[in-house]
Design a protein around this motif. Sequence first.
Motif, PDB file in Angstrom:
ATOM      1  N   CYS A  48     -40.074  -0.304  27.542  1.00  0.00           N
ATOM      2  CA  CYS A  48     -39.668  -0.132  28.062  1.00  0.00           C
ATOM      3  C   CYS A  48     -38.130  -0.333  29.369  1.00  0.00           C
ATOM      4  CB  CYS A  48     -40.461   0.200  29.602  1.00  0.00           C
ATOM      5  SG  CYS A  48     -40.022   0.566  31.519  1.00  0.00           S
ATOM      6  N   THR A  72     -35.470   0.908  31.896  1.00  0.00           N
ATOM      7  CA  THR A  72     -35.095   1.615  33.584  1.00  0.00           C
ATOM      8  C   THR A  72     -33.964   1.916  33.709  1.00  0.00           C
ATOM      9  OG1 THR A  72     -34.953  -0.546  34.121  1.00  0.00           O
ATOM     10  CG2 THR A  72     -37.066   0.037  34.249  1.00  0.00           C
ATOM     11  N   HIS A 128     -35.130  -4.016  31.483  1.00  0.00           N
ATOM     12  CA  HIS A 128     -34.080  -3.950  33.135  1.00  0.00           C
ATOM     13  C   HIS A 128     -33.177  -3.797  33.643  1.00  0.00           C
ATOM     14  CE1 HIS A 128     -34.849  -3.330  37.191  1.00  0.00           C
ATOM     15  NE2 HIS A 128     -34.458  -4.398  37.575  1.00  0.00           N
ATOM     16  N   VAL A 137     -39.974  -5.310  38.923  1.00  0.00           N
ATOM     17  CA  VAL A 137     -40.594  -4.348  37.213  1.00  0.00           C
ATOM     18  C   VAL A 137     -41.074  -5.779  36.912  1.00  0.00           C
ATOM     19  CG1 VAL A 137     -38.928  -4.383  35.424  1.00  0.00           C
ATOM     20  CG2 VAL A 137     -37.764  -3.054  37.604  1.00  0.00           C
ATOM     21  N   LEU A 181     -37.296   1.735  42.566  1.00  0.00           N
ATOM     22  CA  LEU A 181     -38.036   0.579  42.243  1.00  0.00           C
ATOM     23  C   LEU A 181     -38.806  -0.196  43.281  1.00  0.00           C
ATOM     24  CD1 LEU A 181     -34.001  -0.342  40.800  1.00  0.00           C
ATOM     25  CD2 LEU A 181     -36.206  -0.872  39.842  1.00  0.00           C
ATOM     26  N   ILE A 190     -42.990   1.975  38.918  1.00  0.00           N
ATOM     27  CA  ILE A 190     -42.328   1.459  38.139  1.00  0.00           C
ATOM     28  C   ILE A 190     -44.002   0.619  37.436  1.00  0.00           C
ATOM     29  CG2 ILE A 190     -42.173  -1.409  37.526  1.00  0.00           C
ATOM     30  CD1 ILE A 190     -40.201  -0.952  40.828  1.00  0.00           C
ATOM     31  N   THR A 194     -37.091   5.459  32.377  1.00  0.00           N
ATOM     32  CA  THR A 194     -37.266   5.618  34.062  1.00  0.00           C
ATOM     33  C   THR A 194     -35.582   6.258  33.993  1.00  0.00           C
ATOM     34  OG1 THR A 194     -36.606   3.467  34.661  1.00  0.00           O
ATOM     35  CG2 THR A 194     -38.545   3.655  34.046  1.00  0.00           C
TER      36      THR A 194
END
Length: 325
Positions: free
Chosen positions: A11, A13, A85, A113, A67, A73, A37
């Motif tokens: 992932c 972000t 992140h 997160v 967030l 998330i 994201t």
Amino acid sequence: MSKQGEGLVVCVTGASGSIGSWLVNLLLARGYTIHGTVRNLRDEKETKHLESLEGAESRLRLFQIDLLDFDSIAAAINGCVGVFHLASPCSVDHVHDPQKELLDPAIKGTLNVLTAAKQLGVKRVVLTSSISAISPSPNWPDDKIKTEECWTDIEYCKQNELWYPISKTLAEKAAWEFSKEKGLDVVVVNPGTVMGPNIPPTLNASMVMLLRLLQGCTETYQDFFMGSVHFKDVALAHILVYENKSATGRHLCVEAISHYGDFVAKVAELYPEYNIPSLPRDTQPGLLRAKDGAKKLMDLGLEFIPMEQIIKDAVESLKSKGFMS
């Protein structure tokens, strides 16, 4: 690039930002599948440039998150083995409501997160911090080069209303605390002023700083500069600390520890046709210069693109995107 990420889902972000876009690009090139994201899936300025990256069609899935909304998330992180992140508001300008605009998204967002990562069995989290969590630190010894052991002086920042460094410092400290208490594997990258070829249609704070300089701005960014670094190198640094299990702690990420005055002088030398202000060379009081400030990343094999090339790539990008002629 080696396909080290084949079959792995991670992932990212803040995927649509300047660093995030570069990171997604390089991760795709390495074979990773990515949950990226964004803040708004309907905003083409956030999505279009990501969807056009090579490999994105089959291996990039975009998620809309807030967030401060844990569930959004968790949905993005679900099924991932690693998390990068990056999402955190960035501003070196005056903010009206620091708590709402900077502190809450940075600190609470980071903890959301990490909590989701821990609950969903993520193996390693790479947190994008900043040199703003290392400097300003006026009480650091004058005869000692700043290293990852140095932390920003929160009291100094409060007195001078420097909310961005406060947000990055408190978010990073919260992450280390969480890592220690909950046993989550966290590793940190602390980039300097990040510039180069800009992938998204919008500019990050560092590129705006360069644009203002080319337009004659005389601000010295006394509390915000410690050296420059190329977008590609920051993205590579994230991948290096993720893939090298021996990488631990913080990683200062600059091509050299330098003063903003050095940077301005180099821009003026490369682009004499612009009205670049003449600034003193020592714009960062007490900061000792160092060629190998990012020794930890160099030891992992990162060869930094030099300042001259960073500036050329950044200026050409500003021209090609129509931000300047």
